[in-house]
Design a protein around this motif. Structure first.
Motif, mmCIF file in Angstrom:
data_model
loop_
_atom_site.group_PDB
_atom_site.id
_atom_site.type_symbol
_atom_site.label_atom_id
_atom_site.label_comp_id
_atom_site.label_asym_id
_atom_site.label_seq_id
_atom_site.Cartn_x
_atom_site.Cartn_y
_atom_site.Cartn_z
ATOM 1 N N ASN A 1 19.703 -8.714 17.203
ATOM 2 C CA ASN A 1 19.892 -8.314 18.948
ATOM 3 C C ASN A 1 20.310 -9.570 19.617
ATOM 4 O O ASN A 1 21.142 -9.394 20.394
ATOM 5 N N TYR A 2 19.756 -10.653 19.304
ATOM 6 C CA TYR A 2 20.188 -12.096 19.854
ATOM 7 C C TYR A 2 21.542 -12.232 19.707
ATOM 8 O O TYR A 2 22.452 -12.514 20.581
ATOM 9 N N TYR A 3 21.998 -12.267 18.464
ATOM 10 C CA TYR A 3 23.409 -12.303 18.096
ATOM 11 C C TYR A 3 24.393 -11.384 18.749
ATOM 12 O O TYR A 3 25.390 -11.966 19.309
ATOM 13 N N LEU A 4 23.857 -10.226 18.698
ATOM 14 C CA LEU A 4 24.742 -8.941 19.283
ATOM 15 C C LEU A 4 24.910 -9.016 20.733
ATOM 16 O O LEU A 4 26.123 -8.812 21.401
ATOM 17 N N LYS A 5 23.945 -9.659 21.495
ATOM 18 C CA LYS A 5 24.193 -9.936 23.000
ATOM 19 C C LYS A 5 25.174 -11.084 23.024
ATOM 20 O O LYS A 5 25.711 -10.952 24.299
ATOM 21 N N LYS A 6 25.347 -11.940 22.495
ATOM 22 C CA LYS A 6 26.398 -12.856 22.376
ATOM 23 C C LYS A 6 27.866 -12.885 21.942
ATOM 24 O O LYS A 6 28.747 -13.300 22.153
ATOM 25 N N PHE A 7 27.757 -11.603 21.101
ATOM 26 C CA PHE A 7 28.938 -11.009 20.236
ATOM 27 C C PHE A 7 29.921 -10.553 21.199
ATOM 28 O O PHE A 7 29.657 -9.625 22.043
#
Length: 73
Positions: A55-61
């Motif tokens: 989820n952390y990655y997806l927020k920045k993706f």
């Protein structure tokens, strides 16, 4: 993509994290490395932590999230 992205190839350097062992790196899908890190068999992590990292990655993706998740899975 690094292609050998796992916990043992990450090194803490002060407040930063360095990546080593990149001789097999290629241009490719970023989902490959994230899946390798999250599902690293060398360390035991909870499903909750794995979801938090994703989820952390997806927020920045910036891109097609549905396609990324399909590739990730």
């Amino acid at each position: 993509m690094h292609r050998d992205y796992h916990s043992q190839n990450l090194i803490a350097f002060g407040s930063k994290i360095g990546v080593i062992d990149s001789q097999d790196a290629l241009i490719g899908n970023p989902a490959y490395d994230l899946a390798s890190l999250i599902d690293d068999v060398r360390i035991k992590t909870s499903i909750k932590l794995k979801k938090q990292i994703l989820n952390y990655y997806l927020k920045k993706f910036k891109g097609n999230r549905e396609q990324f998740l399909e590739d990730f899975n």
